[in-house]
Design a protein around this motif. Structure first.
Motif, PDB file in Angstrom:
ATOM      1  N   VAL A 128     104.200  79.560 -44.831  1.00 42.33           N
ATOM      2  CA  VAL A 128     103.408  80.783 -44.691  1.00 42.33           C
ATOM      3  C   VAL A 128     103.337  81.520 -46.026  1.00 42.33           C
ATOM      4  O   VAL A 128     102.281  82.012 -46.433  1.00 42.33           O
ATOM      5  CB  VAL A 128     104.019  81.687 -43.604  1.00 42.33           C
ATOM      6  CG1 VAL A 128     103.322  83.051 -43.584  1.00 42.33           C
ATOM      7  CG2 VAL A 128     103.896  81.029 -42.241  1.00 42.33           C
ATOM      8  N   GLU A 129     104.466  81.599 -46.725  1.00 37.75           N
ATOM      9  CA  GLU A 129     104.499  82.323 -48.002  1.00 37.75           C
ATOM     10  C   GLU A 129     103.577  81.666 -49.027  1.00 37.75           C
ATOM     11  O   GLU A 129     102.892  82.354 -49.786  1.00 37.75           O
ATOM     12  CB  GLU A 129     105.923  82.389 -48.537  1.00 37.75           C
ATOM     13  CG  GLU A 129     106.816  83.365 -47.771  1.00 37.75           C
ATOM     14  CD  GLU A 129     108.161  83.527 -48.441  1.00 37.75           C
ATOM     15  OE1 GLU A 129     108.642  82.547 -49.059  1.00 37.75           O
ATOM     16  OE2 GLU A 129     108.744  84.623 -48.354  1.00 37.75           O
ATOM     17  N   ARG A 152      96.301  82.793 -51.199  1.00 38.28           N
ATOM     18  CA  ARG A 152      95.221  83.694 -50.779  1.00 38.28           C
ATOM     19  C   ARG A 152      95.082  84.870 -51.740  1.00 38.28           C
ATOM     20  O   ARG A 152      93.982  85.237 -52.149  1.00 38.28           O
ATOM     21  CB  ARG A 152      95.514  84.194 -49.355  1.00 38.28           C
ATOM     22  CG  ARG A 152      94.665  85.359 -48.884  1.00 38.28           C
ATOM     23  CD  ARG A 152      93.235  84.943 -48.595  1.00 38.28           C
ATOM     24  NE  ARG A 152      92.443  86.085 -48.151  1.00 38.28           N
ATOM     25  CZ  ARG A 152      91.804  86.915 -48.961  1.00 38.28           C
ATOM     26  NH1 ARG A 152      91.882  86.750 -50.269  1.00 38.28           N
ATOM     27  NH2 ARG A 152      91.071  87.907 -48.476  1.00 38.28           N
ATOM     28  N   ALA A 153      96.219  85.461 -52.147  1.00 33.45           N
ATOM     29  CA  ALA A 153      96.187  86.601 -53.061  1.00 33.45           C
ATOM     30  C   ALA A 153      95.726  86.186 -54.453  1.00 33.45           C
ATOM     31  O   ALA A 153      94.913  86.870 -55.084  1.00 33.45           O
ATOM     32  CB  ALA A 153      97.572  87.246 -53.131  1.00 33.45           C
ATOM     33  N   VAL A 154      96.230  85.059 -54.943  1.00 33.52           N
ATOM     34  CA  VAL A 154      95.843  84.577 -56.272  1.00 33.52           C
ATOM     35  C   VAL A 154      94.334  84.334 -56.342  1.00 33.52           C
ATOM     36  O   VAL A 154      93.657  84.762 -57.278  1.00 33.52           O
ATOM     37  CB  VAL A 154      96.603  83.286 -56.625  1.00 33.52           C
ATOM     38  CG1 VAL A 154      96.038  82.655 -57.892  1.00 33.52           C
ATOM     39  CG2 VAL A 154      98.083  83.575 -56.794  1.00 33.52           C
ATOM     40  N   VAL A 197      95.188  94.470 -51.110  1.00 28.42           N
ATOM     41  CA  VAL A 197      94.735  95.841 -50.876  1.00 28.42           C
ATOM     42  C   VAL A 197      94.348  96.513 -52.198  1.00 28.42           C
ATOM     43  O   VAL A 197      93.283  97.126 -52.308  1.00 28.42           O
ATOM     44  CB  VAL A 197      95.817  96.652 -50.144  1.00 28.42           C
ATOM     45  CG1 VAL A 197      95.414  98.124 -50.059  1.00 28.42           C
ATOM     46  CG2 VAL A 197      96.034  96.094 -48.744  1.00 28.42           C
ATOM     47  N   PHE A 198      95.190  96.398 -53.227  1.00 26.03           N
ATOM     48  CA  PHE A 198      94.898  97.051 -54.496  1.00 26.03           C
ATOM     49  C   PHE A 198      93.624  96.489 -55.118  1.00 26.03           C
ATOM     50  O   PHE A 198      92.753  97.235 -55.572  1.00 26.03           O
ATOM     51  CB  PHE A 198      96.058  96.872 -55.484  1.00 26.03           C
ATOM     52  CG  PHE A 198      97.351  97.479 -55.021  1.00 26.03           C
ATOM     53  CD1 PHE A 198      97.363  98.551 -54.140  1.00 26.03           C
ATOM     54  CD2 PHE A 198      98.572  96.980 -55.448  1.00 26.03           C
ATOM     55  CE1 PHE A 198      98.560  99.106 -53.694  1.00 26.03           C
ATOM     56  CE2 PHE A 198      99.760  97.525 -55.008  1.00 26.03           C
ATOM     57  CZ  PHE A 198      99.766  98.595 -54.131  1.00 26.03           C
ATOM     58  N   THR A 199      93.502  95.163 -55.124  1.00 24.46           N
ATOM     59  CA  THR A 199      92.312  94.535 -55.715  1.00 24.46           C
ATOM     60  C   THR A 199      91.052  94.920 -54.950  1.00 24.46           C
ATOM     61  O   THR A 199      90.039  95.314 -55.544  1.00 24.46           O
ATOM     62  CB  THR A 199      92.471  93.005 -55.713  1.00 24.46           C
ATOM     63  OG1 THR A 199      93.624  92.646 -56.474  1.00 24.46           O
ATOM     64  CG2 THR A 199      91.244  92.332 -56.336  1.00 24.46           C
ATOM     65  N   TYR A 240     104.084  91.329 -51.936  1.00 23.12           N
ATOM     66  CA  TYR A 240     103.233  91.220 -53.129  1.00 23.12           C
ATOM     67  C   TYR A 240     101.820  90.778 -52.759  1.00 23.12           C
ATOM     68  O   TYR A 240     100.837  91.301 -53.298  1.00 23.12           O
ATOM     69  CB  TYR A 240     103.841  90.224 -54.127  1.00 23.12           C
ATOM     70  CG  TYR A 240     103.059  90.185 -55.416  1.00 23.12           C
ATOM     71  CD1 TYR A 240     103.176  91.202 -56.348  1.00 23.12           C
ATOM     72  CD2 TYR A 240     102.169  89.144 -55.683  1.00 23.12           C
ATOM     73  CE1 TYR A 240     102.434  91.191 -57.520  1.00 23.12           C
ATOM     74  CE2 TYR A 240     101.424  89.126 -56.847  1.00 23.12           C
ATOM     75  CZ  TYR A 240     101.561  90.148 -57.764  1.00 23.12           C
ATOM     76  OH  TYR A 240     100.816  90.134 -58.915  1.00 23.12           O
ATOM     77  N   SER A 241     101.704  89.839 -51.854  1.00 22.52           N
ATOM     78  CA  SER A 241     100.385  89.344 -51.457  1.00 22.52           C
ATOM     79  C   SER A 241      99.571  90.446 -50.788  1.00 22.52           C
ATOM     80  O   SER A 241      98.394  90.655 -51.109  1.00 22.52           O
ATOM     81  CB  SER A 241     100.528  88.145 -50.511  1.00 22.52           C
ATOM     82  OG  SER A 241     101.217  87.084 -51.131  1.00 22.52           O
ATOM     83  N   LEU A 242     100.187  91.166 -49.852  1.00 21.60           N
ATOM     84  CA  LEU A 242      99.475  92.248 -49.177  1.00 21.60           C
ATOM     85  C   LEU A 242      99.083  93.329 -50.182  1.00 21.60           C
ATOM     86  O   LEU A 242      97.930  93.797 -50.192  1.00 21.60           O
ATOM     87  CB  LEU A 242     100.350  92.850 -48.071  1.00 21.60           C
ATOM     88  CG  LEU A 242      99.690  93.943 -47.209  1.00 21.60           C
ATOM     89  CD1 LEU A 242     100.240  93.909 -45.786  1.00 21.60           C
ATOM     90  CD2 LEU A 242      99.873  95.346 -47.793  1.00 21.60           C
TER      91      LEU A 242
END
Length: 658
Positions: A634-635, A641-643, A525-527, A519-521
């Motif tokens: 790590v998760e 980072r994604a948020v 990428v999508f954003t 989900y983070s990756l």
């Protein structure tokens, strides 16, 4: 002044720009009307005729200025930062370069991008510019470009180059780029009148030489419009000076905090002052970007200077500096100009991955890559992190030296064959897809079939080999590797990128569940790719406050608490600590959405609509949840980072806080 306060200042500057633009347009219209009105009265026009003419002239002038500004702004918006770089003659840095100056430049940018949790910008060089200068351009970090002159790469050592690049990254994360690119578009409309007037003047002059009776009025009109245009040039330079100077001081201060030393930035400024080329640009388009540059690109009077005086900038970094020192440096460097790479060797600044052409290794295709990356395959233990959440909010968009140290360490830990693949616009697709291939052979085979159907057998096999090469990669290196891949991804066509995003969605869902890493990756990428293509978020959320966003906030904190705490009781306690930080007294109970992490898709339009000060409190709550047990998995780090990427709040890697 923290990141959120700087964002408010940028918005104020944008409003000030609009006011100054309107005043400049009114002044130009008044001047043109006074001259044309006077000419009309002298030729016997009645007051009513003069008034009618004034209305036509005013509408026409405002229409020309507004229309040209709009067209120029839309052109820049569609091209983003790379379009601005190319407009001044900059060229992309080749992905397979073995030039040590270009490799050093790219490595420094990647280290700083990882440390500031932003996508790596596209890199450009101005090959014909011997002065020392640089600029960052774009509408957001996701479509940013950084360009440096050949003179900067030739003359600056690694520390000095770091200082200059850190200065430019301050403009990237603070929102200055969007303001600067708007300035180019808005001011082009004002100054375009000078070009139109000059054309009319020369056309009339040519007609006069042919005894055309209409030539004289055309010449006069051309002169009037040209004079008004140069009034526009005057106002344009004044506006750029008014908007830019304070931003340069802030960027200098951010660069020093980031790199932990003043010598690099001060050294770059001294070389500008001590070398005959200084920071001047030769490009005919230099004035368009003069307010964006690291140093003055053109010679202006102090009234129009877009940067603080050079000596003043140096003295803020080195209070005891004597400006007479520049004279001795100038004398010294005329006979023996500085060489940045030689200084690196002498001072011990050279990094192993900066490379040497004589030692360059041949490129290998994905099929030739080793089956295991050189990173460790061992599980990464939780990191013990002690930091005050409010202190971390102060570091949003303002990374510290420890952040840079970690960014540098992560970049240097990445296996070079994978980094080279991330730089290649052809191989990068296989790399990103390979990172998502499952360790379960059944699922992996299904993913390979998806890739073969959507992209073809060749790309599918390449992704399979890339997946094998990244299988043993330290998990902490996965998202930094993706950040490095962004410039190569942006070089693919929009259709290819849309197809890639669809393929990534299928790969993520191939096993019927979505991990935090997947989900983070995918979110990063999508954003990033959507904003680089469309220059806006993938949702159109309205403004929110903390109360209206309470449900979305609770969902985010609950998901994050569960990611870091398998034990339900500990997860609920972490959730409660975060809610007490952002919504004290809230009655929303801890509840995990059935969809798991994918449920966050519903929250993004709401959360990104929060005001800056509310986002600051949300980031504080996120960190409170993550560090409730003083451990960082790590998760947890990947999801934060994604948020923060979705919220447009670049938080330095949490591991740098320990």
């Amino acid at each position: 002044m923290n990141f959120f306060e700087r964002q408010i200042e940028v918005r104020k500057s944008s409003r000030r720009l609009v006011v100054l633009f309107v005043l400049a347009v009114i002044s130009i219209i008044v001047v043109i009307n006074l001259v044309i009105g006077g000419m009309s009265i002298a030729n016997g026009a009645t007051p009513a005729e003069v008034a009618s003419l004034a209305v036509v002239v005013s509408i026409g002038t405002a229409g020309i200025i507004g229309g040209v500004s709009l067209v120029r702004t839309l052109m820049l918006r569609n091209g983003g930062g790379p379009a601005v770089a190319r407009s001044v003659g900059a060229v992309p840095v080749p992905e397979n370069t073995t030039d040590p100056r270009l490799r050093r430049y790219r490595n420094v940018v990647e280290e700083i991008a990882i440390a500031s949790s932003t996508p790596v910008p596209e890199l450009f060089i101005m090959p014909n510019e011997r002065g020392i200068n640089a600029f960052a351009a774009g509408y957001s970090p996701n479509d940013a470009a950084i360009a440096v002159t050949a003179g900067a790469l030739e003359r600056l050592n690694r520390d000095e180059l770091q200082g200059v690049i850190a200065h430019e990254f301050a403009h990237v994360v603070n929102g200055d780029m969007r303001l600067n690119i708007r300035l180019i578009g808005v001011l082009f409309g004002i100054t375009a009148l000078a070009i139109i007037g000059r054309l009319a003047f020369y056309a009339g002059g040519s007609g006069r030489s042919s005894k055309n009776n209409n030539a004289v009025p055309i010449v006069l009109v051309g002169l009037v419009v040209m004079a008004a245009g140069y009034i526009g040039v005057f106002f344009g330079r004044l506006i750029k000076a008014a908007v830019s100077r304070q931003r340069e001081h802030l960027a200098d201060a951010s660069a020093v905090q980031f790199t932990r030393q003043t010598e690099g930035l001060a050294g770059a400024l001294k070389k500008i002052g001590g070398l005959d080329e200084g920071s001047r640009l030769r490009s005919a388009k230099a004035e368009d970007v003069s307010h964006m540059l690291f140093g003055e690109g053109l010679s202006f009077s102090s009234m129009f200077a877009t940067h603080p005086p050079l000596v003043e900038r140096i003295k803020l970094l080195e209070p005891g500096f004597d400006e007479k020192k520049l004279d001795s440096l100038r004398s010294q460097w005329r006979s023996a100009p500085p060489n940045g790479l030689e200084e690196d060797q002498r001072l011990g600044l050279a990094a192993p991955q900066d490379g040497n052409p004589a030692q360059a290794q041949p490129r290998r295709s994905p099929a030739q890559q080793p089956r295991q990356a050189t990173g460790t395959a061992a599980p990464v233990p939780p990191q013990h992190v002690r930091v005050d959440a409010r202190q971390l909010v102060e570091r949003v968009g303002d990374p510290t030296a420890s952040s840079y140290d970690q960014g540098q360490a992560l970049r240097r830990a990445l296996p070079e064959p994978l980094v080279e693949q991330a730089h290649d616009p052809v191989e990068v697709i296989a790399l990103v897809c390979g990172l998502l291939l499952s360790a379960d052979q059944r699922v992996r085979a299904a993913q390979h079939q998806i890739l073969a159907q959507r992209l073809g057998p060749g790309p599918a096999d390449a992704a399979w080999h890339s997946g094998a090469a990244t299988a043993g990669l330290d998990p902490r290196l996965r998202l930094p590797l993706v950040e490095i891949a962004f410039p190569a991804l942006r070089r693919r066509s929009p259709d290819e990128l849309e197809r890639l995003m669809a393929v990534l969605s299928e790969l993520i869902g191939a096993d019927g569940k979505v991990s935090v890493f997947e989900y983070s990756l995918g979110t990063l990428v999508f954003t990033g790719l959507h904003e680089s293509m469309h220059h806006k978020p993938s949702w159109s959320g309205k403004r929110q406050d903390l109360r209206s966003a309470a449900s979305a906030i609770a969902m985010l904190l609950a998901v994050l608490a569960r990611v870091g705490n398998p034990d339900p009781g500990k997860a609920e306690a972490a959730y409660a600590s975060g809610m007490a930080t952002i919504l004290p007294g809230s009655a929303i109970a801890f509840a995990l959405p059935p969809e798991g992490v994918i449920a966050l898709e519903q929250a993004w339009p709401v959360l990104d609509g929060l005001r800056g000060e509310d986002k600051a409190r949300l980031v504080e709550a996120l960190v409170t949840v993550v560090l409730h047990d003083e451990q960082l998995t790590v998760e947890e780090g990947e999801l934060v980072r994604a948020v923060c990427a979705v919220l447009h709040c670049p938080v330095p890697p949490l591991g740098a806080m320990s």
